[in-house]
Write a protein that holds these residues in place. Structure first.
Motif, PDB file in Angstrom:
ATOM      1  N   SER A   1       0.862  -1.189   0.000  1.00 18.60           N
ATOM      2  CA  SER A   1       0.000   0.000   0.000  1.00 18.60           C
ATOM      3  C   SER A   1       0.889   1.226   0.000  1.00 18.60           C
ATOM      4  O   SER A   1       2.093   1.143   0.256  1.00 18.60           O
ATOM      5  N   GLY A   2       0.263   2.366  -0.283  1.00 15.75           N
ATOM      6  CA  GLY A   2       0.981   3.629  -0.203  1.00 15.75           C
ATOM      7  C   GLY A   2       1.380   4.223  -1.541  1.00 15.75           C
ATOM      8  O   GLY A   2       1.911   5.338  -1.576  1.00 15.75           O
ATOM      9  N   GLY A   3       1.140   3.508  -2.615  1.00 14.14           N
ATOM     10  CA  GLY A   3       1.458   4.069  -3.915  1.00 14.14           C
ATOM     11  C   GLY A   3       0.495   5.178  -4.298  1.00 14.14           C
ATOM     12  O   GLY A   3      -0.499   5.437  -3.613  1.00 14.14           O
TER      13      GLY A   3
ATOM     14  N   LEU B   1       5.852   3.587   1.047  1.00  7.74           N
ATOM     15  CA  LEU B   1       5.205   2.327   0.730  1.00  7.74           C
ATOM     16  C   LEU B   1       5.261   1.402   1.940  1.00  7.74           C
ATOM     17  O   LEU B   1       6.264   1.383   2.664  1.00  7.74           O
ATOM     18  N   SER B   2       4.196   0.663   2.125  1.00 10.48           N
ATOM     19  CA  SER B   2       4.125  -0.321   3.205  1.00 10.48           C
ATOM     20  C   SER B   2       3.821  -1.689   2.617  1.00 10.48           C
ATOM     21  O   SER B   2       3.134  -1.799   1.590  1.00 10.48           O
ATOM     22  N   CYS B   3       4.314  -2.710   3.278  1.00  5.43           N
ATOM     23  CA  CYS B   3       4.046  -4.078   2.860  1.00  5.43           C
ATOM     24  C   CYS B   3       3.776  -4.898   4.105  1.00  5.43           C
ATOM     25  O   CYS B   3       4.654  -5.029   4.965  1.00  5.43           O
ATOM     26  N   ALA B   4       2.573  -5.417   4.200  1.00  4.55           N
ATOM     27  CA  ALA B   4       2.179  -6.227   5.346  1.00  4.55           C
ATOM     28  C   ALA B   4       2.192  -7.698   4.964  1.00  4.55           C
ATOM     29  O   ALA B   4       1.613  -8.083   3.947  1.00  4.55           O
TER      30      ALA B   4
ATOM     31  N   GLY C   1       1.737  -5.709  -5.991  1.00  5.49           N
ATOM     32  CA  GLY C   1       2.305  -4.479  -6.512  1.00  5.49           C
ATOM     33  C   GLY C   1       1.436  -3.264  -6.245  1.00  5.49           C
ATOM     34  O   GLY C   1       0.221  -3.361  -6.098  1.00  5.49           O
ATOM     35  N   THR C   2       2.098  -2.113  -6.189  1.00  7.29           N
ATOM     36  CA  THR C   2       1.404  -0.838  -6.035  1.00  7.29           C
ATOM     37  C   THR C   2       2.024   0.158  -7.008  1.00  7.29           C
ATOM     38  O   THR C   2       3.249   0.224  -7.156  1.00  7.29           O
TER      39      THR C   2
ATOM     40  N   TYR D   1       8.885  -1.399   4.923  1.00  8.59           N
ATOM     41  CA  TYR D   1       8.506  -0.091   4.404  1.00  8.59           C
ATOM     42  C   TYR D   1       9.569   0.420   3.425  1.00  8.59           C
ATOM     43  O   TYR D   1      10.725   0.014   3.495  1.00  8.59           O
ATOM     44  N   LEU D   2       9.134   1.327   2.564  1.00  4.27           N
ATOM     45  CA  LEU D   2      10.069   2.005   1.679  1.00  4.27           C
ATOM     46  C   LEU D   2       9.709   3.478   1.679  1.00  4.27           C
ATOM     47  O   LEU D   2       8.658   3.865   1.139  1.00  4.27           O
ATOM     48  N   GLN D   3      10.553   4.277   2.287  1.00  2.00           N
ATOM     49  CA  GLN D   3      10.384   5.731   2.279  1.00  2.00           C
ATOM     50  C   GLN D   3      11.084   6.264   1.040  1.00  2.00           C
ATOM     51  O   GLN D   3      12.282   6.042   0.859  1.00  2.00           O
TER      52      GLN D   3
END
Length: 127
Positions: free
Chosen positions: A7-9, A20-23, A120-121, A80-82
């Protein structure tokens, strides 16, 4: 089996930021390296950033060094990806992935070394 949901795209202007977050669910991933890959139209999937299972080692695509930061929260089973100072060339679908090898020494940048992938986002950077 591991399920990953990113999420977060979204759409952002040049110079902007996204996180971006990945759970992960189905299994605890704290003993596995995790990575973020991206794929732009007409291009091959490439590693953006990866983080070792213990958080001590990272591997970044050269073009994102100093702009992107990967992190993980093992308590939340998430990575996460900042992304800061986004550029048009960062436009792509971003995928998170979990390493196939538990307690790997170092961090792999090869997509074949990752066993589980999210859907993917989309990240779109516009002028």
């Amino acid at each position: 089996q591991v399920q990953l949901v990113e999420s977060g795209g979204g759409l952002v202007h040049i110079g902007g930021s996204l996180r971006l977050s990945c759970a992960a669910s189905g299994r605890t991933v704290s003993s596995y390296a995790m990575g973020w890959f991206r794929q732009a139209p007409g291009k091959e999937r490439e590693l953006v950033a990866a983080l070792s299972w213990n958080g001590y080692r990272t591997n970044y695509l050269h073009s994102v060094k100093g702009r992107f930061t990967i992190s993980r929260d093992n308590a939340k089973n998430a990575v996460y990806l900042q992304m800061n100072s986004l550029q048009s060339e960062d436009t792509a679908v971003y995928y998170c992935a979990v390493d196939s090898l538990q307690y790997r020494v170092g961090v792999s940048g090869a997509s074949n070394d990752y066993a589980y992938w999210g859907q993917g986002t989309q990240v779109t950077v516009s002028s």
